[in-house]
Design an enzyme around this catalytic site. Sequence first.
Site: not given
Length: 340
Positions: A76, A83, A120, A152, A212, A282
């Site tokens: 990324c 992260c 997901c 999702c 979401c 959640r």
Amino acid sequence: MISDLSSTLATDSRWHQLALQVLEGKHITSVQAEEILRTSDDELLELLAGAYRLRHKHFGKSVQLYFLVNAKSGLCPEDCGYCSQSKLSKAPIDKYRMLSADQLLDGARLAAERGSKTYCIVISGRAPNEREMTAVEMVVPQVKEKYDLKICACLGLLNDTNAQRLKACGVDRVNHNLNTGKEHYDKICSTHTYEDRVDTLKNVRSAGLELCSGGIIGMGETPSDLVSMAMELRELQVESIPLNFMHAIEGTPLEKEGNLTPQDCLRALCMMRFVNPASELRIAGGREKHLRSLQPLSLYVANSLFVGDYLTTKGQPPESDYQMIADLGFEITRTEFDSP
């Protein structure tokens, strides 16, 4: 006598009264939301009782299960400090490009076997490239036909065209977390802005998809930052809110953060429920690490959880989740709950 006293205290508490106001359709203010985050430990059970009234009104005793697959890991170019997949991370994680259709279908099979309502599909990166978009478009109809799962997709920043393509192929909702409040955002990421994230959510909504979006607590934010995020989610009318608890990973810029108590986590969940009473809430990454033995209490506020592992961290065994839900007298369901 003790039972009678407990009942009287619960109905006389300020949190019971605030819950009644929310049930009548009134929004709580930012000041009230910050008061929730500063609740004393002595008041915590009364706060949980108030939050449970809101949860029960909209979701009864139902629990929705989610299962996620890390469909592309690492690689990324963004610099999100929390992260392990970012360009700044030195954490030793698996790195691979988009999984094959067969691998994604196998993940869907496991999701269905575990009683999940939603599958997901998550990829790392700033935004999906054409190959990744095409892969999602091809596999989503197969997953829905074979396993009857909600989908999702979490693919990074999305423009109008990509959001519309996801809608057309059968994706039900898109995850794109705000992560924190607007004023705190530049302290955790510099390669894109808070406004970029909001724009993605607006593009998703314009395409007719459900939203979401949630965040991470424990990244050095203030109570005001956390409340700001909750209020933005309310403004966007987000259907589903995953709340993560900072699982600091060695080798990331925020490896020293994440100093949370179980009580901190419960207060944050309660605040999110009072601000967004009808949204699915959640308990997500880090719940096992930070809520620990108080995890069952969190489901008196939240009505959903991830079953299995997260992106680069492990979750607890699914059997532990099933037992926790059963012990609470709650019920796993794959259908939407109709409030009375």
